[in-house]
Design a protein around this motif. Sequence first.
Motif, short mmCIF file in Angstrom:
data_model
loop_
_atom_site.label_atom_id
_atom_site.label_comp_id
_atom_site.label_asym_id
_atom_site.label_seq_id
_atom_site.Cartn_x
_atom_site.Cartn_y
_atom_site.Cartn_z
N ARG A 416 0.86 -1.18 0.00
CA ARG A 416 0.00 0.00 0.00
C ARG A 416 0.90 1.23 0.00
O ARG A 416 1.74 1.39 0.88
CB ARG A 416 -0.92 -0.01 1.22
CG ARG A 416 -2.18 0.82 1.02
CD ARG A 416 -3.22 0.47 2.05
NE ARG A 416 -3.69 -0.89 1.91
CZ ARG A 416 -4.57 -1.29 1.00
NH1 ARG A 416 -5.05 -0.42 0.13
NH2 ARG A 416 -4.95 -2.54 0.94
N ASP A 438 -10.90 -1.77 7.13
CA ASP A 438 -9.69 -2.08 7.88
C ASP A 438 -8.44 -1.97 7.00
O ASP A 438 -7.33 -1.93 7.52
CB ASP A 438 -9.78 -3.50 8.47
CG ASP A 438 -8.73 -3.75 9.52
OD1 ASP A 438 -8.72 -3.01 10.52
OD2 ASP A 438 -7.90 -4.67 9.34
N GLU A 439 -8.61 -1.92 5.69
CA GLU A 439 -7.46 -1.74 4.80
C GLU A 439 -7.23 -0.26 4.50
O GLU A 439 -6.08 0.20 4.47
CB GLU A 439 -7.68 -2.52 3.50
CG GLU A 439 -7.74 -4.03 3.71
CD GLU A 439 -7.92 -4.79 2.40
OE1 GLU A 439 -7.78 -4.17 1.33
OE2 GLU A 439 -8.20 -6.01 2.46
N ARG A 441 -7.75 2.26 6.33
CA ARG A 441 -7.19 2.99 7.48
C ARG A 441 -5.67 3.01 7.47
O ARG A 441 -5.05 3.91 8.05
CB ARG A 441 -7.69 2.37 8.79
CG ARG A 441 -7.09 1.01 9.09
CD ARG A 441 -7.61 0.42 10.38
NE ARG A 441 -6.97 -0.87 10.66
CZ ARG A 441 -5.87 -1.01 11.39
NH1 ARG A 441 -5.30 0.05 11.92
NH2 ARG A 441 -5.36 -2.21 11.59
N HIS A 442 -5.04 2.01 6.82
CA HIS A 442 -3.58 1.98 6.78
C HIS A 442 -3.02 3.17 6.01
O HIS A 442 -1.87 3.58 6.25
CB HIS A 442 -3.11 0.67 6.14
CG HIS A 442 -3.37 -0.53 7.00
ND1 HIS A 442 -2.80 -0.70 8.25
CD2 HIS A 442 -4.15 -1.62 6.80
CE1 HIS A 442 -3.21 -1.85 8.77
NE2 HIS A 442 -4.03 -2.42 7.92
N GLN A 445 -2.66 5.81 8.53
CA GLN A 445 -1.54 5.43 9.38
C GLN A 445 -0.20 5.78 8.73
O GLN A 445 0.77 6.11 9.43
CB GLN A 445 -1.56 3.93 9.68
CG GLN A 445 -2.54 3.52 10.76
CD GLN A 445 -2.37 2.07 11.15
OE1 GLN A 445 -2.09 1.21 10.31
NE2 GLN A 445 -2.53 1.77 12.42
N GLN A 446 -0.15 5.70 7.42
CA GLN A 446 1.07 6.03 6.69
C GLN A 446 1.22 7.53 6.44
O GLN A 446 2.17 7.95 5.77
CB GLN A 446 1.11 5.28 5.36
CG GLN A 446 1.26 3.78 5.51
CD GLN A 446 1.19 3.06 4.17
OE1 GLN A 446 0.16 2.48 3.81
NE2 GLN A 446 2.26 3.10 3.40
N GLY A 531 -8.15 -0.29 14.00
CA GLY A 531 -8.91 -1.12 13.08
C GLY A 531 -10.16 -1.73 13.69
O GLY A 531 -10.86 -1.09 14.49
#
Length: 557
Positions: A416, A438-439, A441-442, A445-446, A531
Motif C-alpha cells: 500500500r 480495515d485496509e 485505514r492503513h 496510518q502512513q 482497526g
Amino acid sequence: MRRIPLRLWALAALSAFLQILPFPIAGPVPPWRTVFCWAALLPLFWTLLANDKTENPLTVRQAASLSYFCGILWYLGNCYWIYQTMYLYGGLAKPVAGAILILFCLYLGLYHALFGVLFAAFRRRFGRQSALLLVPFAWVAVELARARITGLPWDLLGIAQVDNPLLTRLAPITGAYGLSFIIAAVNALWLIRIRVREHRFTRPLLTIVGVAIIVVYVVGLRLIANPKVSPTTATATLVQENIEVGVANAGPQPTTQQLLDSFSYLSRYPSPRYYLGIPELPETPSVYLIRQRSLADGDNSGNQQLIPTDLIVWPESPAPFEDLDQQFRSSMSAVARAANAPVIVGNTGLEPNPASRSGYTLYNRASFINPDGTFAGHYDKMHLVPFGEYVPYKDLFFFAKNLLNEVGTFEPGKDRTVFTNGGHTYGVFICYESIFGDEIRHLTQQGADVLINVSNDGWYGDTSAAWQHINMVRMRAIENHRWILRATNTGVTAAINPYGRVTAAAPRHQRTSIQVHFAYEHGLTFYAAHGDLFAYVCALVTAIALALSFQRKLAVN
C-alpha cells in the motif's frame, strides 16, 4: 427434520424485504427508507424464537434453514445488479449471468445461516431473553467473518445509517461495525419488550431503561471530543471520463490520443456545473448551475483562462492507458506542468515478466505525476474484483473469461503506497477496495492527510450498485476523518468531507470535470489506529457464548 410452519418462512422473507429497503435499490436511497433498518431484523429474530409444528423450539438445522432463506433473498434484492453486470457489460448469456447471481446468493447467504446457528445455540443454552441480548454481538461477529473469510463486506448493516449524524459519531471508534451493533441491539430490544412476561412494572421499567440508555448515549457523545473539519484550503479537479465498458463499448472508438486530448482539456478547464450534494436526490440543491464567470469564461478578449488547482485526478477507467506508452506519459506530464499541480491517474501498469505469454505482468495501477511532469511512483490495486479483474478457479469458471476482454487479467499489488508532494501526503485506493475499512485505514496510518478514490462504476449501469458504493466510500471518510476526493468513470464523482457529506458532485453519465474544495486533515482516529478491534471483541464474546453452549451439550451427553 421436523416441519417448519409456513408462517415462519413468510416472516423470514419479510425480514429480507425490510433489510433491502434501507439500502439503495435503483438510485440514491431517500432518508425516509433508512428508518426501516430499525425493525428489519425483528421478523427474523421473532422467527428464530418461535416453535415448530410440534411446539418444540427450533433445532439448529431449522434455525439455519430459515436464516439461510432470509439471507438468499436479501442478497438477491441487494446485489441484483450482478446479473446486469454479467450479461449487459460482461457479454455472458442471460442464463449464465442468472446462474452466477444465484450461486453468489447461495454462497453468501451462508453467513445468515451461520447467524441462525448461533442464535439457536444461544437460545438452547441461555434461554430466549439472554439469546436476544447476545444478538448484536453475534451479528457483528458474522459481518466480520464475511469480511475476513469471503472478503466481501458489501453493505454491512451499519452502512444504512451513514446519514445519521448521531450514530456516525461511533464510526471513528468502532468503524461501521459499531453502527451494525446498535441497529441489531435496537431490533432485539424491541422483541425483548414485546415478549417479556407481563408484570405490573416490567414493561414500563424496560421503557424507562431504554430511554435512559438513549439519553446516556447522546450525552456521552456530546462529552466526547468531536474532531472538527479544517477550513477548506485547497482545490482539486476531478475528471469523469464517461467511457462505455465491456460489450457496451461497441462501434468506432476514439484513438488513444483523442481520449488524452479530451481528458487533458477537462483537466485544465473544469465545468462550472455541479451538484451541491448527492446527485438525483430531490433535496439536493439545484444551484449547481452556478457559473464561475471570472475564471471559466475568460477575459474580455475572449480567451479562456486556466483555472488554478492543487491536484488533478483521473479515474480508473477502460481507456487504453498504459504507463509504458510514451504517448500517455508525455500527455500526463504536459497536464501536470500546465497546471503546476500533481496528477493522479488510473492506468494499466506493465512490468516485464519473461514467464508470461505476453512478456508482461499487468496491474490495475494509479500513477502519481509531480508538478514538474516526472512520474514519481504508483500504487497497484491489492484487492482485485473476482470475474472483473481476474477469474478465480479458471478451469471451473471458463465461461466467465469474456468478462476480462476489456480489462485483462491483473495481478494484485503487494504494498500500500502513499504519495508526498509539497508537504502533503495522498493516499489512493482503487474502486472495490473502498469496501474494506480495515485496509483503507492503513493509508492514514502512513500519513495520508487526504484520501483519493479512483473508480470505474460504469460496470454497474443505472443499478443500485453505484449508490451503494459511494455510501461505503462515505463511511471510510468518517472512520478516518479525512476528505475523500473521488473520480469515477461514469459517476458518482464527488468530494466527501470527514463527516461523510458529499459537498460537490458531477452529473452522472456525462463527460465532464468539476473543481472541488477540500482540506488536509491530520491525526489518527481510534479506528484508524486500531482497526476492527470492536468487531473482534464482539467475535470473542460470541465465541465464548458458543463454547459455553457446547459445554452444556457435552455435559448432558
